[in-house]
Design a protein around this motif. Structure first.
Motif, PDB file in Angstrom:
ATOM      1  N   GLU A  16       0.831  -1.207   0.000  1.00 33.74           N
ATOM      2  CA  GLU A  16       0.000   0.000   0.000  1.00 33.74           C
ATOM      3  C   GLU A  16       0.868   1.261   0.000  1.00 33.74           C
ATOM      4  OE1 GLU A  16      -3.296   2.180  -0.442  1.00 33.74           O
ATOM      5  OE2 GLU A  16      -3.168  -0.009  -0.521  1.00 33.74           O
ATOM      6  N   THR A  18       3.776   1.478  -1.323  1.00 34.08           N
ATOM      7  CA  THR A  18       4.332   1.557  -2.666  1.00 34.08           C
ATOM      8  C   THR A  18       3.317   2.167  -3.628  1.00 34.08           C
ATOM      9  OG1 THR A  18       5.678  -0.390  -2.214  1.00 34.08           O
ATOM     10  CG2 THR A  18       5.424   0.236  -4.510  1.00 34.08           C
ATOM     11  N   HIS A  19       2.050   1.786  -3.505  1.00 34.97           N
ATOM     12  CA  HIS A  19       0.999   2.393  -4.328  1.00 34.97           C
ATOM     13  C   HIS A  19       0.916   3.896  -4.082  1.00 34.97           C
ATOM     14  CE1 HIS A  19      -1.086  -0.844  -6.391  1.00 34.97           C
ATOM     15  NE2 HIS A  19      -0.923  -1.600  -5.319  1.00 34.97           N
ATOM     16  N   ASN A  22       3.848   5.700  -5.573  1.00 37.04           N
ATOM     17  CA  ASN A  22       3.707   5.768  -7.021  1.00 37.04           C
ATOM     18  C   ASN A  22       2.779   6.908  -7.421  1.00 37.04           C
ATOM     19  OD1 ASN A  22       4.027   4.942  -9.715  1.00 37.04           O
ATOM     20  ND2 ASN A  22       2.248   3.623  -9.600  1.00 37.04           N
ATOM     21  N   GLU A  23       1.663   7.048  -6.734  1.00 38.77           N
ATOM     22  CA  GLU A  23       0.738   8.141  -7.026  1.00 38.77           C
ATOM     23  C   GLU A  23       1.369   9.498  -6.712  1.00 38.77           C
ATOM     24  OE1 GLU A  23      -2.830   7.342  -4.889  1.00 38.77           O
ATOM     25  OE2 GLU A  23      -3.235   5.509  -6.030  1.00 38.77           O
ATOM     26  N   LEU A  74       3.554   5.728 -14.222  1.00 34.71           N
ATOM     27  CA  LEU A  74       2.506   5.417 -13.261  1.00 34.71           C
ATOM     28  C   LEU A  74       1.913   4.041 -13.539  1.00 34.71           C
ATOM     29  CD1 LEU A  74       0.418   6.378 -11.010  1.00 34.71           C
ATOM     30  CD2 LEU A  74      -1.001   7.043 -12.952  1.00 34.71           C
ATOM     31  N   PHE A  75       1.514   3.802 -14.784  1.00 36.38           N
ATOM     32  CA  PHE A  75       0.877   2.534 -15.106  1.00 36.38           C
ATOM     33  C   PHE A  75       1.858   1.365 -15.125  1.00 36.38           C
ATOM     34  CE2 PHE A  75      -2.369   5.450 -16.856  1.00 36.38           C
ATOM     35  CZ  PHE A  75      -3.414   5.011 -16.065  1.00 36.38           C
ATOM     36  N   VAL A  77       4.601   0.993 -13.170  1.00 36.08           N
ATOM     37  CA  VAL A  77       4.876   0.614 -11.781  1.00 36.08           C
ATOM     38  C   VAL A  77       3.638  -0.019 -11.154  1.00 36.08           C
ATOM     39  CG1 VAL A  77       5.445   1.515  -9.487  1.00 36.08           C
ATOM     40  CG2 VAL A  77       6.707   2.315 -11.478  1.00 36.08           C
ATOM     41  N   LYS A  78       2.450   0.513 -11.459  1.00 36.09           N
ATOM     42  CA  LYS A  78       1.222  -0.057 -10.916  1.00 36.09           C
ATOM     43  C   LYS A  78       1.050  -1.501 -11.384  1.00 36.09           C
ATOM     44  CE  LYS A  78      -2.385   2.545 -10.538  1.00 36.09           C
ATOM     45  NZ  LYS A  78      -3.617   3.343 -10.743  1.00 36.09           N
ATOM     46  N   LYS A  79       1.346  -1.761 -12.643  1.00 33.70           N
ATOM     47  CA  LYS A  79       1.238  -3.121 -13.182  1.00 33.70           C
ATOM     48  C   LYS A  79       2.246  -4.049 -12.505  1.00 33.70           C
ATOM     49  CE  LYS A  79       1.722  -5.709 -17.448  1.00 33.70           C
ATOM     50  NZ  LYS A  79       2.161  -5.641 -18.841  1.00 33.70           N
ATOM     51  N   VAL A  81       3.601  -3.751  -9.477  1.00 34.78           N
ATOM     52  CA  VAL A  81       3.242  -3.977  -8.073  1.00 34.78           C
ATOM     53  C   VAL A  81       2.031  -4.879  -7.983  1.00 34.78           C
ATOM     54  CG1 VAL A  81       2.402  -2.851  -5.976  1.00 34.78           C
ATOM     55  CG2 VAL A  81       4.278  -1.833  -7.260  1.00 34.78           C
ATOM     56  N   ASN A  82       1.020  -4.647  -8.809  1.00 39.95           N
ATOM     57  CA  ASN A  82      -0.169  -5.493  -8.776  1.00 39.95           C
ATOM     58  C   ASN A  82       0.131  -6.923  -9.231  1.00 39.95           C
ATOM     59  OD1 ASN A  82      -1.820  -3.500  -7.808  1.00 39.95           O
ATOM     60  ND2 ASN A  82      -2.559  -2.896  -9.821  1.00 39.95           N
TER      61      ASN A  82
END
Length: 88
Positions: A16, A18-19, A22-23, A74-75, A77-79, A81-82
């Protein structure tokens, strides 16, 4: 395929954080790109800077580059991490 282990609370909180980081990083790219846009417009509109109007166009040209780079990051790193863990 390998079974992913259950996460303990510490790991869930780390993901969380990390999310959120990232934002926050995306918002820094967003803010920086708009500063470049405003600075470029300022160089073009003020009569004091007529000799360096090319600098204004350079700042305006860098605005979408920085913004697009921030969105891609953004996308990406989000990908990543998810993709590491499946959330409950």
């Amino acid at each position: 395929m390998q079974e992913k282990p259950d996460l303990i609370l510490r790991d869930k909180l780390a993901i969380e954080r990390t999310h959120l980081a990232n934002e926050r990083t995306f918002l820094a790219y967003f803010r920086t790109s708009f500063v470049f846009l405003v600075t470029g417009l300022t160089f073009l509109k003020l009569d004091y800077f007529t000799e360096v109007s090319w600098l204004g166009w350079t700042f305006i040209g860098l605005f979408p580059v920085i913004l697009i780079f921030g969105v891609i990051r953004l996308f990406k790193v989000k990908k990543n991490v998810n993709g590491m863990y499946i959330f409950d």
